[in-house]
Scaffold this active site. Structure first.
Site, PDB file in Angstrom:
ATOM      1  N   ARG A 152       4.312  -6.962   3.772  1.00 50.02           N
ATOM      2  CA  ARG A 152       3.863  -6.507   4.176  1.00 50.02           C
ATOM      3  C   ARG A 152       2.724  -6.114   2.870  1.00 50.02           C
ATOM      4  NH1 ARG A 152       4.597  -2.410   1.738  1.00 50.02           N
ATOM      5  NH2 ARG A 152       3.138  -0.780   3.282  1.00 50.02           N
ATOM      6  N   GLY A 153       1.431  -5.072   3.437  1.00 49.09           N
ATOM      7  CA  GLY A 153       0.100  -4.889   3.147  1.00 49.09           C
ATOM      8  C   GLY A 153      -0.149  -5.780   2.332  1.00 49.09           C
ATOM      9  N   ALA A 154      -1.827  -6.033   2.653  1.00 50.57           N
ATOM     10  CA  ALA A 154      -2.465  -6.860   2.963  1.00 50.57           C
ATOM     11  C   ALA A 154      -2.564  -7.587   2.006  1.00 50.57           C
ATOM     12  CB  ALA A 154      -4.428  -6.407   3.178  1.00 50.57           C
TER      13      ALA A 154
ATOM     14  N   ASP B 211      -6.620  -2.386   5.356  1.00 49.54           N
ATOM     15  CA  ASP B 211      -6.226  -3.795   5.633  1.00 49.54           C
ATOM     16  C   ASP B 211      -7.475  -5.272   6.239  1.00 49.54           C
ATOM     17  OD1 ASP B 211      -3.228  -4.668   6.087  1.00 49.54           O
ATOM     18  OD2 ASP B 211      -4.031  -2.350   6.380  1.00 49.54           O
TER      19      ASP B 211
ATOM     20  N   ASN C 296      -7.574   0.435   9.104  1.00 48.77           N
ATOM     21  CA  ASN C 296      -6.038   0.241   8.197  1.00 48.77           C
ATOM     22  C   ASN C 296      -4.700   1.041   9.313  1.00 48.77           C
ATOM     23  OD1 ASN C 296      -4.945   0.896   5.551  1.00 48.77           O
ATOM     24  ND2 ASN C 296      -4.745   3.221   5.906  1.00 48.77           N
TER      25      ASN C 296
END
Length: 364
Positions: free
Chosen positions: A51-53, A241, A251
């Site tokens: 996860r995390g853009a 994001d 975000n």
């Protein structure tokens, strides 16, 4: 960055497979998941194993490479990109990386696509790590100025969610300046929002900072405004994001409330992001960014370690209560002090972004 005393990244090629850190197991266990097919990559993104853009974008690129090992035809390329893009809709890095992979491979003969796909995915990963390191250097200057302005010997930073190296390939976005500052001898302390639901702050950010030996305190999400009122926060820094060409920032849910509290108390509010997170196609974040709604179970249930070390999931809410789970919100540009990118710091505005990214702004 460091995990259990060793330098590592969040994603890497492992023979014909791809290895990632399984973030659903942290902080109680450090485990590696192996992705062998495009479907594995889709599940890893959708189930938040990654996860995390920026990391989602890199995983999408490797997912395309895995797909090419199964079938390197044009139809398979289109299908893989479509399934990967649908796995999570909000983070723009995924679309960006898939468009880059599609462009690279469309011009490559099918017989050469596997090697070309892995080379391009590895290039995307390497570039992400380099961009995040540069974000850290740009943010370090911001931190030093904030410390000087505070008149104190220790800088108090508040962050929301996890925008550290676990959210990227290496270094992180919002935490990259924290790591650069710590390694350069700046005395700092981080207030870590727990970040409900999923508790990425309490589970991931706190784990990261502990691995680096950085002083931090986990707080409930609603404590940030109180700390700002009492002068306990020198600056807020978060990731993104998706950031629009006008500087609106999407975000993790709750970011907007932190920005409002910071604005009301005169606390600088910075957003750290690589250029791959900029969406030049849209301007109004509130109306144009698709906000992902995830399973209500993430709100109604919580997983943690018992006293004897077992991992258990418990229900928090009454049986039958309905829960809504909006995963992101949008912070208007007017509440953002500055955007910290790999090219430097700019105002959260169309003009500010155009100053750092003139070619991209002209093409938008």
């Amino acid at each position: 960055m460091r995990a259990n005393g060793r330098e590592t990244r969040t994603i890497w090629r492992q023979g014909d497979d791809v290895a990632v850190i399984d973030q659903t197991r942290l902080p109680h266990a450090f485990e590696i998941a192996t992705l062998r097919t495009c479907d594995d990559a889709v599940r890893a993104i959708a189930d938040m194993i990654v996860r995390g853009a920026p990391l989602i974008g890199a995983t999408g690129a490797f997912g395309v490479a895995l797909a090419m090992q199964e079938d390197a035809s044009d139809g398979a390329l289109r299908d893989a990109c479509g399934r990967l893009e649908a796995s999570r809709p909000t983070a723009v890095n995924l679309r960006w990386s898939l468009e880059r992979m599609r462009g690279r491979l469309s011009a490559t003969p099918a017989s050469d696509r596997v090697d070309a796909a892995f080379r391009e995915a590895e290039a995307i990963a390497d570039e992400d790590a380099q961009m995040c390191s540069a974000i850290g250097e740009a943010g370090l200057a911001v931190f030093r100025d904030a410390l000087a302005a505070s008149g104190r010997s220790r800088l108090n930073v508040l962050t929301h969610c996890n925008a550290g190296w676990l959210a990227t390939v290496d270094w992180g976005t919002a935490l990259a300046p924290v790591y650069k500052a710590h390694r350069s001898g700046v005395d700092l302390h981080v207030w870590v929002d727990e970040t409900r639901p999923r508790n990425q702050g309490a589970s991931l950010t706190a784990w990261e900072l502990g691995q680096e030996g950085i002083a931090h305190t986990v707080i409930v999400d609603n404590a940030g405004g109180h700390l700002m009122q009492h002068g306990e926060v020198d600056l807020v820094i978060v990731g993104s994001d998706r950031t629009t060409r006008s500087g609106d920032v999407c975000n993790k849910i709750g970011t907007y409330l932190k920005a409002l509290a910071a604005h009301d108390n005169g606390v600088p509010f910075y957003v750290a992001l690589p250029s791959s997170t900029l969406d030049w196609r849209i301007s109004d974040g509130v109306r144009e960014v698709p906000i992902e709604e995830r399973s209500s179970r993430e709100v109604t249930h919580m997983t943690g370690a018992t006293r004897d070390g077992r991992i258990e999931t418990v229900r928090l809410t009454p049986e039958g209560s309905v829960a809504a789970n909006y995963a992101f919100d949008v912070t208007p540009a007017r509440l953002v002090t500055g955007l910290i990118t790999e090219r430097g710091v700019c105002a959260a505005s169309a003009a500010g972004l155009a100053g750092l990214f003139p070619a991209e702004a002209r093409a938008a």
